[in-house]
Design a protein around this motif. Structure first.
Motif, mmCIF file in Angstrom:
data_model
loop_
_atom_site.group_PDB
_atom_site.id
_atom_site.type_symbol
_atom_site.label_atom_id
_atom_site.label_comp_id
_atom_site.label_asym_id
_atom_site.label_seq_id
_atom_site.Cartn_x
_atom_site.Cartn_y
_atom_site.Cartn_z
ATOM 1 N N PRO A 3 0.834 -1.193 0.000
ATOM 2 C CA PRO A 3 0.000 0.000 0.000
ATOM 3 C C PRO A 3 0.873 1.249 0.000
ATOM 4 O O PRO A 3 1.869 1.321 0.702
ATOM 5 C CB PRO A 3 -0.815 -0.112 1.286
ATOM 6 N N PRO A 5 0.655 5.769 -0.481
ATOM 7 C CA PRO A 5 -0.195 6.936 -0.686
ATOM 8 C C PRO A 5 -0.289 7.210 -2.185
ATOM 9 O O PRO A 5 0.673 7.026 -2.915
ATOM 10 C CB PRO A 5 0.541 8.064 0.020
ATOM 11 N N TRP A 6 -1.452 7.640 -2.612
ATOM 12 C CA TRP A 6 -1.668 7.863 -4.038
ATOM 13 C C TRP A 6 -1.240 9.266 -4.431
ATOM 14 O O TRP A 6 -1.639 10.247 -3.818
ATOM 15 C CB TRP A 6 -3.134 7.675 -4.376
ATOM 16 N N GLN A 33 -12.308 -3.691 4.364
ATOM 17 C CA GLN A 33 -11.071 -3.088 3.876
ATOM 18 C C GLN A 33 -10.879 -3.518 2.428
ATOM 19 O O GLN A 33 -11.029 -4.695 2.095
ATOM 20 C CB GLN A 33 -9.881 -3.512 4.726
ATOM 21 N N ASP A 48 -4.046 1.857 -3.305
ATOM 22 C CA ASP A 48 -4.489 2.552 -2.096
ATOM 23 C C ASP A 48 -5.383 1.633 -1.271
ATOM 24 O O ASP A 48 -6.398 1.136 -1.774
ATOM 25 C CB ASP A 48 -5.276 3.812 -2.454
ATOM 26 N N MET A 50 -8.067 1.215 1.559
ATOM 27 C CA MET A 50 -9.113 2.064 2.140
ATOM 28 C C MET A 50 -10.141 1.215 2.857
ATOM 29 O O MET A 50 -10.185 0.005 2.684
ATOM 30 C CB MET A 50 -9.794 2.879 1.038
ATOM 31 N N ARG A 69 -12.725 5.650 3.050
ATOM 32 C CA ARG A 69 -11.825 6.430 3.899
ATOM 33 C C ARG A 69 -10.419 5.905 3.711
ATOM 34 O O ARG A 69 -10.156 4.713 3.873
ATOM 35 C CB ARG A 69 -12.208 6.321 5.368
ATOM 36 N N ASP A 70 -9.520 6.820 3.370
ATOM 37 C CA ASP A 70 -8.102 6.506 3.231
ATOM 38 C C ASP A 70 -7.445 6.831 4.564
ATOM 39 O O ASP A 70 -7.383 7.996 4.969
ATOM 40 C CB ASP A 70 -7.492 7.335 2.099
ATOM 41 N N THR A 72 -4.489 7.032 5.393
ATOM 42 C CA THR A 72 -3.294 7.882 5.326
ATOM 43 C C THR A 72 -3.654 9.356 5.249
ATOM 44 O O THR A 72 -2.780 10.220 5.349
ATOM 45 C CB THR A 72 -2.405 7.516 4.119
ATOM 46 N N GLN A 76 -7.476 13.897 -0.030
ATOM 47 C CA GLN A 76 -8.591 13.013 -0.350
ATOM 48 C C GLN A 76 -8.757 11.926 0.719
ATOM 49 O O GLN A 76 -8.722 10.743 0.408
ATOM 50 C CB GLN A 76 -8.401 12.364 -1.730
ATOM 51 N N THR A 77 -8.953 12.333 1.972
ATOM 52 C CA THR A 77 -9.169 11.345 3.025
ATOM 53 C C THR A 77 -10.403 10.516 2.718
ATOM 54 O O THR A 77 -10.430 9.314 2.939
ATOM 55 C CB THR A 77 -9.323 12.031 4.395
ATOM 56 N N TYR A 78 -11.448 11.165 2.202
ATOM 57 C CA TYR A 78 -12.667 10.471 1.818
ATOM 58 C C TYR A 78 -12.883 10.652 0.327
ATOM 59 O O TYR A 78 -12.799 11.768 -0.190
ATOM 60 C CB TYR A 78 -13.875 11.031 2.575
#
Length: 141
Positions: A3, A5-6, A33, A48, A50, A69-70, A72, A76-78
């Motif tokens: 995984p 971060p994007w 998940q 990613d 999530m 929900r990410d 990290t 863009q948490t959501y």
């Protein structure tokens, strides 16, 4: 799977599998998940990771989607995504395993020998925090 971060890096690449994947909204449930596959890193698929939060309308496809929900965080948490973009991590289901194997068969040989992270550039996030696959992107959105 690693995984990461994007970070969007538009690198045109063809993904014929995701757009034709037939996954219903009911395939996923809140709390599960999932991973959105983005490319290859060190001979493995990466994307990613999530958690599914709640049902949501996916405007770019005009179909039921999921609010994700990410963990990290970041800008863009959501995000909202179409179910065909997602792969279960919290359980082993036949559909996701078949899709995962097909992506491995297509991508791993193509990027064999690449040690760095390869972002295939299939996704973007709209101003409304909608995760959109390049095959689903509409002009003007």
């Amino acid at each position: 799977m690693i995984p990461q971060p994007w970070t969007p890096r538009p690198t045109p690449a063809h993904d014929p599998l995701t757009p034709s994947r037939d996954v219903t909204h009911r395939h996923f449930q809140a709390g599960e998940q999932v991973i959105v596959l983005k490319g290859v890193a060190g001979g493995e698929l990466w994307g990613d990771v999530m958690r599914i939060v709640a049902p949501s309308w996916h405007t770019p496809t005009d179909e039921d989607g999921w609010r994700l929900r990410d963990a990290t965080g970041g800008a863009q948490t959501y995000v909202t995504a179409h179910p065909r973009y997602l792969v279960h991590l919290s359980r082993r289901c036949p559909d996701c395993l078949i899709y995962l194997r097909a992506m491995e068969d297509r991508l791993l040989p193509k990027y064999a020998g690449h040690d760095s992270l390869v972002d295939c550039g299939w996704y973007t996030v709209t101003a409304l925090n909608q995760l959109v696959h390049i095959a689903d992107a509409r002009s003007g959105r």
